[in-house]
Design a protein around this motif. Sequence first.
Motif, mmCIF file in Angstrom:
data_model
loop_
_atom_site.group_PDB
_atom_site.id
_atom_site.type_symbol
_atom_site.label_atom_id
_atom_site.label_comp_id
_atom_site.label_asym_id
_atom_site.label_seq_id
_atom_site.Cartn_x
_atom_site.Cartn_y
_atom_site.Cartn_z
ATOM 1 N N MET A 265 -17.738 12.911 -4.672
ATOM 2 C CA MET A 265 -16.777 13.741 -5.398
ATOM 3 C C MET A 265 -17.410 14.300 -6.654
ATOM 4 O O MET A 265 -18.106 13.586 -7.384
ATOM 5 N N PHE A 266 -17.144 15.587 -6.926
ATOM 6 C CA PHE A 266 -17.626 16.210 -8.158
ATOM 7 C C PHE A 266 -16.702 17.358 -8.530
ATOM 8 O O PHE A 266 -15.918 17.844 -7.710
ATOM 9 N N ASN A 267 -16.778 17.809 -9.803
ATOM 10 C CA ASN A 267 -15.906 18.871 -10.328
ATOM 11 C C ASN A 267 -14.429 18.535 -10.122
ATOM 12 O O ASN A 267 -13.637 19.378 -9.690
ATOM 13 N N ILE A 268 -14.064 17.315 -10.430
ATOM 14 C CA ILE A 268 -12.685 16.878 -10.256
ATOM 15 C C ILE A 268 -12.164 16.293 -11.568
ATOM 16 O O ILE A 268 -12.939 15.968 -12.473
ATOM 17 N N VAL A 269 -10.843 16.184 -11.680
ATOM 18 C CA VAL A 269 -10.244 15.564 -12.867
ATOM 19 C C VAL A 269 -10.159 14.054 -12.672
ATOM 20 O O VAL A 269 -10.683 13.285 -13.473
ATOM 21 N N ASN A 270 -9.507 13.617 -11.611
ATOM 22 C CA ASN A 270 -9.449 12.195 -11.265
ATOM 23 C C ASN A 270 -10.033 12.011 -9.874
ATOM 24 O O ASN A 270 -9.573 12.670 -8.919
ATOM 25 N N GLY A 271 -11.006 11.131 -9.750
ATOM 26 C CA GLY A 271 -11.593 10.905 -8.442
ATOM 27 C C GLY A 271 -10.629 10.203 -7.515
ATOM 28 O O GLY A 271 -10.141 10.765 -6.539
ATOM 29 N N ILE A 272 -10.329 8.952 -7.812
ATOM 30 C CA ILE A 272 -9.371 8.174 -7.036
ATOM 31 C C ILE A 272 -8.292 7.685 -7.996
ATOM 32 O O ILE A 272 -8.580 6.998 -8.976
ATOM 33 N N LEU A 273 -7.054 8.072 -7.724
ATOM 34 C CA LEU A 273 -5.912 7.640 -8.527
ATOM 35 C C LEU A 273 -5.017 6.776 -7.654
ATOM 36 O O LEU A 273 -4.503 7.235 -6.629
ATOM 37 N N ILE A 274 -4.840 5.526 -8.043
ATOM 38 C CA ILE A 274 -3.947 4.605 -7.341
ATOM 39 C C ILE A 274 -2.833 4.216 -8.291
ATOM 40 O O ILE A 274 -3.081 3.623 -9.341
ATOM 41 N N ASN A 275 -1.599 4.568 -7.927
ATOM 42 C CA ASN A 275 -0.451 4.291 -8.778
ATOM 43 C C ASN A 275 0.645 3.671 -7.927
ATOM 44 O O ASN A 275 1.312 4.359 -7.155
ATOM 45 N N GLY A 276 0.789 2.371 -8.031
ATOM 46 C CA GLY A 276 1.763 1.662 -7.218
ATOM 47 C C GLY A 276 3.069 1.404 -7.917
ATOM 48 O O GLY A 276 3.729 0.407 -7.628
ATOM 49 N N SER A 277 3.473 2.270 -8.835
ATOM 50 C CA SER A 277 4.702 2.021 -9.590
ATOM 51 C C SER A 277 5.939 2.069 -8.698
ATOM 52 O O SER A 277 6.921 1.389 -8.959
ATOM 53 N N ALA A 278 5.909 2.892 -7.626
ATOM 54 C CA ALA A 278 7.057 2.965 -6.718
ATOM 55 C C ALA A 278 6.981 1.887 -5.650
ATOM 56 O O ALA A 278 7.936 1.149 -5.419
ATOM 57 N N ASN A 279 5.854 1.800 -4.961
ATOM 58 C CA ASN A 279 5.615 0.767 -3.958
ATOM 59 C C ASN A 279 4.208 0.219 -4.173
ATOM 60 O O ASN A 279 3.250 0.985 -4.219
ATOM 61 N N ALA A 280 4.103 -1.085 -4.317
ATOM 62 C CA ALA A 280 2.825 -1.685 -4.663
ATOM 63 C C ALA A 280 1.744 -1.332 -3.638
ATOM 64 O O ALA A 280 1.986 -1.316 -2.433
ATOM 65 N N VAL A 281 0.550 -1.040 -4.136
ATOM 66 C CA VAL A 281 -0.614 -0.738 -3.310
ATOM 67 C C VAL A 281 -1.382 -2.040 -3.104
ATOM 68 O O VAL A 281 -1.616 -2.786 -4.056
ATOM 69 N N GLU A 282 -1.801 -2.310 -1.861
ATOM 70 C CA GLU A 282 -2.391 -3.605 -1.562
ATOM 71 C C GLU A 282 -3.637 -3.463 -0.689
ATOM 72 O O GLU A 282 -3.691 -2.620 0.208
ATOM 73 N N GLY A 283 -4.629 -4.304 -0.971
ATOM 74 C CA GLY A 283 -5.752 -4.490 -0.067
ATOM 75 C C GLY A 283 -6.611 -3.267 0.157
ATOM 76 O O GLY A 283 -7.166 -3.088 1.243
ATOM 77 N N VAL A 284 -6.765 -2.415 -0.834
ATOM 78 C CA VAL A 284 -7.592 -1.219 -0.689
ATOM 79 C C VAL A 284 -9.037 -1.568 -1.020
ATOM 80 O O VAL A 284 -9.318 -2.211 -2.041
ATOM 81 N N ASN A 285 -9.978 -1.140 -0.172
ATOM 82 C CA ASN A 285 -11.400 -1.352 -0.396
ATOM 83 C C ASN A 285 -12.042 -0.014 -0.774
ATOM 84 O O ASN A 285 -11.989 0.946 -0.005
ATOM 85 N N ILE A 286 -12.654 0.043 -1.956
ATOM 86 C CA ILE A 286 -13.298 1.260 -2.464
ATOM 87 C C ILE A 286 -14.786 0.956 -2.562
ATOM 88 O O ILE A 286 -15.233 0.232 -3.464
ATOM 89 N N LEU A 287 -15.590 1.495 -1.632
ATOM 90 C CA LEU A 287 -16.962 1.047 -1.456
ATOM 91 C C LEU A 287 -17.910 2.225 -1.278
ATOM 92 O O LEU A 287 -17.598 3.195 -0.592
ATOM 93 N N TYR A 288 -19.082 2.141 -1.889
ATOM 94 C CA TYR A 288 -20.197 3.062 -1.640
ATOM 95 C C TYR A 288 -19.843 4.522 -1.927
ATOM 96 O O TYR A 288 -20.338 5.421 -1.248
ATOM 97 N N ASN A 289 -19.011 4.791 -2.913
ATOM 98 C CA ASN A 289 -18.688 6.163 -3.277
ATOM 99 C C ASN A 289 -19.488 6.601 -4.491
ATOM 100 O O ASN A 289 -19.852 5.778 -5.341
ATOM 101 N N GLU A 290 -19.750 7.906 -4.590
ATOM 102 C CA GLU A 290 -20.323 8.488 -5.802
ATOM 103 C C GLU A 290 -19.320 9.487 -6.349
ATOM 104 O O GLU A 290 -18.966 10.462 -5.681
ATOM 105 N N ILE A 291 -18.830 9.229 -7.567
ATOM 106 C CA ILE A 291 -17.759 10.054 -8.127
ATOM 107 C C ILE A 291 -18.149 10.506 -9.530
ATOM 108 O O ILE A 291 -18.344 9.689 -10.431
ATOM 109 N N LEU A 292 -18.246 11.812 -9.708
ATOM 110 C CA LEU A 292 -18.495 12.422 -11.015
ATOM 111 C C LEU A 292 -17.276 13.255 -11.368
ATOM 112 O O LEU A 292 -17.028 14.297 -10.753
ATOM 113 N N SER A 293 -16.480 12.797 -12.327
ATOM 114 C CA SER A 293 -15.292 13.544 -12.721
ATOM 115 C C SER A 293 -15.618 14.446 -13.907
ATOM 116 O O SER A 293 -16.492 14.154 -14.710
#
Length: 464
Positions: A265-293
């Motif tokens: 990912m490049f030229n972005i504001v937020n690469g990965i946004l996880i917001n579980g305020s409505a329903n909890a987010v569980e068990g996500v694996n974030i691996l081997y990414n290259e992110i330049l925001s």
Amino acid sequence: MFKYVIAFLLLVSPAFAQSDSGLIPNNTVLGNTSGVRGSARPIPMPSSGVTSLGGGTGALTLGQGLTRSGQQISSTAPYFNVTEYGAVCDGTTNDYAAINAAVVAAQAAGGGTVVFPARVCVINQILAISGAPSGYTKISLQGQGQYGSWLVGKGASFTGACVVQFGGQGLVDGMSFNNGSQAGVSGASMHGVCNNRPYGGGGIDHLVIQNSLFVGFGLSGNACIYNTGAQQATTSVFNSTFNGCWHGIKVDTWNVGANIVGNHMFNIVNGILINGSANAVEGVNILYNEILSGNARSGATNFRPLDIVNACYDCHVAFNVFDAEPIGAFNYCASNALNRAVRIQNSATTSFVTNWMAKGFLANGSYNIGLRLTGNTFPDGCYAFIQNSTGFIASSNWAFAGSSDGQWLAIVDSQNFAVVGNVAYGPWGGIAVGGTVSNCTIGNNVVSGTSAYSPCTSTGNVGP
């Protein structure tokens, strides 16, 4: 012996003191052997050593009938070529009716693969691919690779909507998506591919996106991939490229067992946004990414390659490269620790292991439980800040702290934690605790900056 080590570190430290992270570490896993930022590109996910984080080894079952074993998830017969339903795909003609007819035919057959040519297909309204609570269909969108098969959304009817919206099982492979604007900050306001289940009920809507490209979707709040809706919606993303998005991947519901692996990912504001305020987010694996925001054209001033807020339980973040552009007057390394580029809030048993994190790390909110911060590299002067956390460990990290605004690691209002075996050098390479802290151990760290360990138990530390 230690004085010679410190002398060496001080000798080499000016080269790193105000690094703009213009070079990312050489990383053959990410496909980057030159060290030049942005030269890495997605590669196939390793066949071993990763899927075990998702709860097992070998084949990883994704929803109903879609399986991942080794490096690819294959589309399934029968096949429905959009050109056979009248799609022209000349970059101008509205091909919505023809493409939708192919999707409807696949759904009527109980599932199948909709095939796109290596051309530009334009649609003027949302392409909805939905299932039903009593019988989900599994639809694949199969393209000819990144920069090959384009699906472009154009028209005011897309405002606030998605180019493609899944509501059942699905696979997207080798597709490219755009909102009608290569710059990403004009055209219609829309999301790219959404997994939006508007109802509850049994089963899991697991959408898999792989080997695909997203360009544009850069208006405020737009997401290239958006996992939303009611519970049971899960989206995994492999080996894909994101350019110009406001959010690369946005998750605000469930996403249980999702894997976000090997993306660029490049030229972005937020690469990965996880917001579980409505329903909890569980068990996500974030691996081997290259992110330049960072995208000056967006008009935003705060960029985060990874932002986890409001409940991510049992999430794992490992082997990633995170960086953020210093655009405008914004300073990630200022004394206001809330500016750090990588943020986690209000989460439990989340691990950050062996990442390269420029522009600092922040763990705060009303609580964080069971955080593991191990084996990471902090290459510039931004320090890590942990607040309101319980039962965490920070171990075997390496940091250069060149900023005069704080130590490498600051811990405030936390309890039941250990900071062990870390190495921090530079003029402010220290460790400090403050506020209300209790039941804590700080041991066997090597630091070169002033530190404040009390009231924690301190043992075996080397440095000022």
